[in-house]
Design a protein around this motif. Structure first.
Motif, PDB file in Angstrom:
ATOM      1  N   THR A 259       0.846  -1.192   0.000  1.00 52.39           N
ATOM      2  CA  THR A 259       0.000   0.000   0.000  1.00 52.39           C
ATOM      3  C   THR A 259       0.884   1.247   0.000  1.00 52.39           C
ATOM      4  N   PRO A 260       0.358   2.375  -0.302  1.00 56.45           N
ATOM      5  CA  PRO A 260       1.189   3.603  -0.298  1.00 56.45           C
ATOM      6  C   PRO A 260       1.802   3.891   1.070  1.00 56.45           C
ATOM      7  N   TRP A 261       1.038   3.657   2.129  1.00 57.31           N
ATOM      8  CA  TRP A 261       1.591   3.898   3.456  1.00 57.31           C
ATOM      9  C   TRP A 261       2.735   2.929   3.790  1.00 57.31           C
ATOM     10  N   GLU A 262       2.573   1.643   3.460  1.00 56.18           N
ATOM     11  CA  GLU A 262       3.626   0.661   3.712  1.00 56.18           C
ATOM     12  C   GLU A 262       4.866   0.947   2.883  1.00 56.18           C
ATOM     13  N   ARG A 263       4.641   1.395   1.614  1.00 59.02           N
ATOM     14  CA  ARG A 263       5.796   1.719   0.764  1.00 59.02           C
ATOM     15  C   ARG A 263       6.543   2.915   1.326  1.00 59.02           C
ATOM     16  N   ALA A 264       5.798   3.914   1.806  1.00 58.46           N
ATOM     17  CA  ALA A 264       6.465   5.108   2.349  1.00 58.46           C
ATOM     18  C   ALA A 264       7.304   4.744   3.589  1.00 58.46           C
ATOM     19  N   ASP A 265       6.733   3.925   4.489  1.00 55.54           N
ATOM     20  CA  ASP A 265       7.498   3.510   5.668  1.00 55.54           C
ATOM     21  C   ASP A 265       8.738   2.718   5.290  1.00 55.54           C
ATOM     22  N   LEU A 266       8.608   1.835   4.310  1.00 54.21           N
ATOM     23  CA  LEU A 266       9.740   1.017   3.894  1.00 54.21           C
ATOM     24  C   LEU A 266      10.821   1.846   3.230  1.00 54.21           C
ATOM     25  N   GLU A 267      10.419   2.825   2.416  1.00 61.32           N
ATOM     26  CA  GLU A 267      11.400   3.684   1.744  1.00 61.32           C
ATOM     27  C   GLU A 267      12.148   4.557   2.764  1.00 61.32           C
ATOM     28  N   SER A 268      11.429   5.031   3.783  1.00 59.21           N
ATOM     29  CA  SER A 268      12.116   5.827   4.820  1.00 59.21           C
ATOM     30  C   SER A 268      13.127   4.968   5.596  1.00 59.21           C
ATOM     31  N   ALA A 269      12.757   3.714   5.883  1.00 53.72           N
ATOM     32  CA  ALA A 269      13.690   2.825   6.575  1.00 53.72           C
ATOM     33  C   ALA A 269      14.903   2.523   5.712  1.00 53.72           C
ATOM     34  N   ILE A 270      14.684   2.363   4.385  1.00 55.52           N
ATOM     35  CA  ILE A 270      15.812   2.086   3.482  1.00 55.52           C
ATOM     36  C   ILE A 270      16.736   3.296   3.400  1.00 55.52           C
ATOM     37  N   ALA A 271      16.142   4.499   3.359  1.00 55.54           N
ATOM     38  CA  ALA A 271      16.968   5.708   3.302  1.00 55.54           C
ATOM     39  C   ALA A 271      17.817   5.839   4.580  1.00 55.54           C
ATOM     40  N   LEU A 272      17.224   5.551   5.736  1.00 54.47           N
ATOM     41  CA  LEU A 272      17.980   5.626   6.993  1.00 54.47           C
ATOM     42  C   LEU A 272      19.125   4.605   7.016  1.00 54.47           C
ATOM     43  N   LEU A 273      18.863   3.397   6.503  1.00 53.93           N
ATOM     44  CA  LEU A 273      19.923   2.382   6.477  1.00 53.93           C
ATOM     45  C   LEU A 273      21.043   2.770   5.521  1.00 53.93           C
ATOM     46  N   GLU A 274      20.706   3.384   4.381  1.00 49.19           N
ATOM     47  CA  GLU A 274      21.749   3.838   3.447  1.00 49.19           C
ATOM     48  C   GLU A 274      22.618   4.915   4.089  1.00 49.19           C
ATOM     49  N   HIS A 275      21.972   5.838   4.852  1.00 42.48           N
ATOM     50  CA  HIS A 275      22.749   6.873   5.545  1.00 42.48           C
ATOM     51  C   HIS A 275      23.678   6.243   6.591  1.00 42.48           C
ATOM     52  N   GLN A 276      23.169   5.275   7.367  1.00 44.69           N
ATOM     53  CA  GLN A 276      24.015   4.597   8.355  1.00 44.69           C
ATOM     54  C   GLN A 276      25.170   3.863   7.690  1.00 44.69           C
ATOM     55  N   LEU A 277      24.916   3.264   6.536  1.00 45.23           N
ATOM     56  CA  LEU A 277      25.989   2.542   5.844  1.00 45.23           C
ATOM     57  C   LEU A 277      27.078   3.495   5.380  1.00 45.23           C
ATOM     58  N   GLN A 278      26.703   4.667   4.907  1.00 40.81           N
ATOM     59  CA  GLN A 278      27.718   5.660   4.498  1.00 40.81           C
ATOM     60  C   GLN A 278      28.540   6.129   5.693  1.00 40.81           C
ATOM     61  N   GLN A 279      27.869   6.356   6.835  1.00 42.16           N
ATOM     62  CA  GLN A 279      28.608   6.797   8.031  1.00 42.16           C
ATOM     63  C   GLN A 279      29.585   5.733   8.495  1.00 42.16           C
ATOM     64  N   VAL A 280      29.175   4.466   8.484  1.00 36.95           N
ATOM     65  CA  VAL A 280      30.069   3.387   8.930  1.00 36.95           C
ATOM     66  C   VAL A 280      31.258   3.281   8.003  1.00 36.95           C
ATOM     67  N   LYS A 281      31.048   3.432   6.707  1.00 35.92           N
ATOM     68  CA  LYS A 281      32.178   3.356   5.747  1.00 35.92           C
ATOM     69  C   LYS A 281      33.146   4.516   5.962  1.00 35.92           C
ATOM     70  N   LYS A 282      32.613   5.722   6.263  1.00 37.81           N
ATOM     71  CA  LYS A 282      33.505   6.852   6.522  1.00 37.81           C
ATOM     72  C   LYS A 282      34.376   6.600   7.769  1.00 37.81           C
TER      73      LYS A 282
END
Length: 286
Positions: A259-282
């Motif tokens: 659903t649109p709400w589930e997709r929005a929650d999942l995309e926000s979680a993916i964006a947060l994980l991508e940011h954490q992955l960049q910080q860990v690599k730095k």
């Protein structure tokens, strides 16, 4: 007419010692080879410790051929005890005079008594009441207190003695100086010099202790940093791998059925994980 009394027969008293003609084929036991306390030559009570079973056994035939009576290898109450084969009917050569044996036994008795404790002496209990904890702590603080702290009462008392002498002495009150005042002032100066030296020594000890503590802390920090440099790369790699696995699991959940709400929650979680992955690599590249 009276009937005559008939005397009743009485059984003859039997001998208590065993009488047998059997003789053991082993060599006879020499009485002089035994220990003084392993043989008893008291008339009518002759016995010795059997070398085979190590039990006291009577000796029979003292007037003829002395030998040990038949006996068991264990206590007599044990009916299943085997017969002592080597000690039964074994001949005994009594080559010791009874008086000599008694003399040896009497001389050995004091030596035995001196090696044996006659009475158990318990350790006496302490009757002193232990000091309270606060007194022990105060005594400990007094022992480890600096020398200058212990000299302060002496210095104060020396000063008060000088002032009291000047107030009561007529010579010192008139502006002079008596011999007693001179000695008191000398003692006061000695105590003051001792106090100054003790303060300087205490300051030196404190400075050295602080330097040693600072060096110890620096060593601990250095060791911790070295251990961290060895461990941090592996920690960063583990964190990066954990975030990467979680990100892949979230990406696999994307599907058109959401659903649109589930997709929005999942995309926000993916964006947060991508940011954490960049910080860990730095952090790993630092």
């Amino acid at each position: 007419m009276t009937t005559p009394l008939v005397a009743q027969p009485e059984a003859r008293k039997r001998r208590r010692k065993t009488r047998t003609r059997n003789v053991n084929s082993l060599p006879p036991i020499i009485a002089s080879d035994l220990k003084t306390n392993h043989i008893d030559l008291t008339p009518g009570k002759e016995s010795l410790v059997c070398p085979s079973c190590e039990r006291w056994t009577p000796i029979t035939g003292m007037l003829g051929t002395p030998k040990l009576v038949p006996h068991h290898a264990k206590r007599y109450r044990n009916t299943a005890a085997p017969r002592c084969q080597q000690g039964t009917n074994r001949r005994v050569t009594v080559d010791i005079d009874v008086d000599a044996w008694r003399t040896d036994l009497a001389e050995a008795a004091p030596t035995t008594r001196s090696r044996r404790a006659t009475k158990v002496l318990p350790k006496p209990k302490s009757t002193t009441v232990p000091a309270p904890v606060h007194r022990l702590a105060a005594a400990r603080e007094q022992q480890i207190a600096p020398v200058g702290a212990r000299l302060l009462p002496l210095l104060d008392r020396a000063r008060r003695v000088v002032v009291a002498h000047r107030a009561t002495c007529t010579t010192c009150g008139a502006g002079g100086r008596c011999g007693t005042a001179r000695e008191l002032e000398i003692r006061l100066r000695e105590v003051e010099a001792t106090a100054v030296i003790s303060r300087e020594q205490q300051a030196l000890r404190d400075r050295r202790a602080a330097e040693q503590q600072r060096a110890t802390q620096q060593d601990q920090v250095r060791v911790h940093r070295q251990a961290s440099r060895k461990v941090l790369p592996r920690v960063h790699r583990a964190d990066a791998q954990r975030v990467h696995d979680t990100l892949e699991a979230q990406l696999k959940q994307l599907s058109p059925k959401l659903t649109p709400w589930e997709r929005a929650d999942l995309e926000s979680a993916i964006a947060l994980l991508e940011h954490q992955l960049q910080q860990v690599k730095k952090q790993a590249t630092r």
